[in-house]
Design an enzyme around this catalytic site. Sequence first.
Site, PDB file in Angstrom:
ATOM      1  N   GLU A   1      15.852 -28.447  -4.876  1.00 55.31           N
ATOM      2  CA  GLU A   1      14.775 -27.786  -3.960  1.00 55.31           C
ATOM      3  C   GLU A   1      12.851 -27.750  -5.063  1.00 55.31           C
ATOM      4  O   GLU A   1      12.687 -26.501  -5.229  1.00 55.31           O
ATOM      5  CB  GLU A   1      15.022 -25.838  -4.237  1.00 55.31           C
TER       6      GLU A   1
HETATM    7  N1  COS Z   1       2.841 -22.575   2.615  1.00 52.27           N
HETATM    8  C1  COS Z   1       1.906 -22.829   2.881  1.00 52.27           C
HETATM    9  N2  COS Z   1       0.978 -24.820   3.261  1.00 52.27           N
HETATM   10  C2  COS Z   1       0.950 -25.319   2.057  1.00 52.27           C
HETATM   11  C3  COS Z   1       1.793 -24.861   0.643  1.00 52.27           C
HETATM   12  C4  COS Z   1       3.124 -23.475   1.345  1.00 52.27           C
HETATM   13  N3  COS Z   1       3.504 -23.451  -0.029  1.00 52.27           N
HETATM   14  N4  COS Z   1       2.286 -25.468   0.246  1.00 52.27           N
HETATM   15  C5  COS Z   1       0.816 -26.906   0.898  1.00 52.27           C
HETATM   16  N5  COS Z   1       0.633 -27.157   1.713  1.00 52.27           N
HETATM   17  C6  COS Z   1      -0.076 -26.756   2.568  1.00 52.27           C
HETATM   18  C7  COS Z   1      -1.354 -26.948   1.791  1.00 52.27           C
HETATM   19  O1  COS Z   1      -2.678 -25.730   1.653  1.00 52.27           O
HETATM   20  C8  COS Z   1      -2.367 -28.329   2.259  1.00 52.27           C
HETATM   21  O2  COS Z   1      -2.812 -27.729   3.588  1.00 52.27           O
HETATM   22  P1  COS Z   1      -4.593 -29.158   3.606  1.00 52.27           P
HETATM   23  O3  COS Z   1      -4.228 -29.976   3.744  1.00 52.27           O
HETATM   24  O4  COS Z   1      -4.606 -28.456   5.314  1.00 52.27           O
HETATM   25  O5  COS Z   1      -5.304 -27.806   2.343  1.00 52.27           O
HETATM   26  C9  COS Z   1      -1.305 -29.819   2.386  1.00 52.27           C
HETATM   27  O6  COS Z   1       0.087 -28.387   2.425  1.00 52.27           O
HETATM   28  C10 COS Z   1      -0.375 -30.065   1.144  1.00 52.27           C
HETATM   29  O7  COS Z   1      -0.327 -29.539  -0.061  1.00 52.27           O
HETATM   30  P2  COS Z   1      -1.073 -30.292  -1.350  1.00 52.27           P
HETATM   31  O8  COS Z   1      -2.315 -31.356  -1.590  1.00 52.27           O
HETATM   32  O9  COS Z   1      -0.911 -29.005  -2.162  1.00 52.27           O
HETATM   33  O10 COS Z   1       0.051 -31.346  -1.312  1.00 52.27           O
HETATM   34  P3  COS Z   1       1.084 -32.232  -1.947  1.00 52.27           P
HETATM   35  O11 COS Z   1       1.967 -34.052  -1.243  1.00 52.27           O
HETATM   36  O12 COS Z   1       0.174 -32.435  -2.960  1.00 52.27           O
HETATM   37  O13 COS Z   1       2.188 -31.420  -2.642  1.00 52.27           O
HETATM   38  C11 COS Z   1       3.752 -30.133  -3.453  1.00 52.27           C
HETATM   39  C12 COS Z   1       2.501 -30.289  -3.184  1.00 52.27           C
HETATM   40  C13 COS Z   1       4.023 -31.524  -4.725  1.00 52.27           C
HETATM   41  C14 COS Z   1       4.203 -29.116  -3.984  1.00 52.27           C
HETATM   42  C15 COS Z   1       5.040 -30.776  -2.385  1.00 52.27           C
HETATM   43  O14 COS Z   1       5.048 -31.267  -2.225  1.00 52.27           O
HETATM   44  C16 COS Z   1       5.896 -29.850  -3.556  1.00 52.27           C
HETATM   45  O15 COS Z   1       6.922 -29.439  -2.943  1.00 52.27           O
HETATM   46  N6  COS Z   1       7.403 -31.026  -3.650  1.00 52.27           N
HETATM   47  C17 COS Z   1       8.457 -31.193  -4.041  1.00 52.27           C
HETATM   48  C18 COS Z   1       9.309 -31.163  -2.317  1.00 52.27           C
HETATM   49  C19 COS Z   1      10.655 -29.466  -2.479  1.00 52.27           C
HETATM   50  O16 COS Z   1      10.536 -29.263  -3.275  1.00 52.27           O
HETATM   51  N7  COS Z   1      11.644 -30.758  -2.317  1.00 52.27           N
HETATM   52  C20 COS Z   1      13.068 -30.774  -2.546  1.00 52.27           C
HETATM   53  C21 COS Z   1      13.588 -30.528  -0.550  1.00 52.27           C
HETATM   54  S1  COS Z   1      15.088 -30.115  -1.425  1.00 52.27           S
HETATM   55  S2  COS Z   1      15.497 -29.032   0.257  1.00 52.27           S
END
Ligand code: COS
Length: 379
Positions: A361
């Site tokens: 997660e």
């Molecule tokens: N809610 C709504 N929108 C979101 C968000 C959230 N929680 N998190 C990111 N976004 C949106 C951002 O607002 C951004 O949108 P804009 O481009 O329009 O501004 C876009 O998504 C990209 O955001 P960001 O640049 O932060 O994305 P990254 O690719 O850098 O990734 C992380 C961010 C690392 C936090 C994300 O890839 C992540 O959570 N990775 C882990 C995945 C995970 O938990 N995997 C396990 C799955 S188990 S089922």
Amino acid sequence: MGYICSEETEELIEAVREFCNHEVREQAKEYDRTGEWPKEIYDKAMEMQLHMLDIPEAYGGLGLDKLSIAAILEEMAKADAGFALTFSVSNIGLKSVFMAGTEAQKKKFCDTIISGKFSGFALTEPQAGSDAAAGRTTARKDGDSYVLNGRKCFITNGGVAGIYVVTAMTDKSKGIKGMSAFLVEDGTPGFTYGKHEDKMGIRGSRTCDLVFDDCRIPAENLLGKEGEGFRIAMQTLDVSRTFIGCMAVGIAQRAMEEAIAYGKERIQFGKPIVSNQAIAFKLADMEIQIETARQIVAHACTLMEMGRPYGKESAIAKAYGGDVAMKVTSEAVQIFGGYGYSREYPVEKLMRDAKIYQIFEGTNEIQRVVIANHLLKEY
Ligand code: COS
């Protein structure tokens, strides 16, 4: 201390505790050893409607509030973390559908779960773990269908769910804005299951690959609009991380209870080992961490219930809860001494079960990225 719930919920929690003590706790040991799917346990749990906790009443479910669900999942995780996880993950797909789905999709999803099936949420791919945006599974529009190709991995409930939320790229040139989310039903031609993971812990839950080979699904299975898949996935994880935190608390609570029971009985130097401050202080530290983690979970639940932002708090609940579960179970093994390292005693399983709560997660390192991103926006 603990969750402050209504009298009605307390009764339900007590019933779940009874059920888990009689039907899950001891039985889970054997399934942990064999890695088999404990169908009989899940069938009985469904008779108790544990698969319907989060489904709104209007769709035939129990429609419980978030705090009650957390309290119940904690009880379930105390008995067996894999058992609790199966139900919790089934709720994750549900969240995506309620965030972005049509009425027909919501109804179909709820009906599938209520009929006695689980659901799954498929975002992770071999090359796209923490970097969730790097998914390579594609969905090509073809008339009134989409055709999916690719592979998802580490999917909880893979092979035992009736319906999945699956992310796929509808337009790779757009990066994350080209990711979409779909509903895919078990049994759809072109959709098969890959290898089943032989895991270190949570062995009562099923984890496997989903394989899409020219898998054709109706266009109406698109969740929300094309390009909304990444946002839907991130918002879904914002919710689900709180519940991962609450299950981690359940593992830690069980480890502490086992350590206390053992420490009162184990006599060394003519007295129970708990009468040594070296042991008693370990227990006190366990309680401090467990209760803190539980209250963070409760806080995130309250924010969710109030419709206020909870993404940061949910990430804290997950990261802190997972770390606490690992620390507390490790200390419980220490208190059991050599016996703690033996499969005859319960704490080594708890330690194996706990480890994944720092990983899935979103790893706890990624949670810190999420928390830091929130902080940099806030201040
Ligand atoms: N809610 C709504 N929108 C979101 C968000 C959230 N929680 N998190 C990111 N976004 C949106 C951002 O607002 C951004 O949108 P804009 O481009 O329009 O501004 C876009 O998504 C990209 O955001 P960001 O640049 O932060 O994305 P990254 O690719 O850098 O990734 C992380 C961010 C690392 C936090 C994300 O890839 C992540 O959570 N990775 C882990 C995945 C995970 O938990 N995997 C396990 C799955 S188990 S089922």
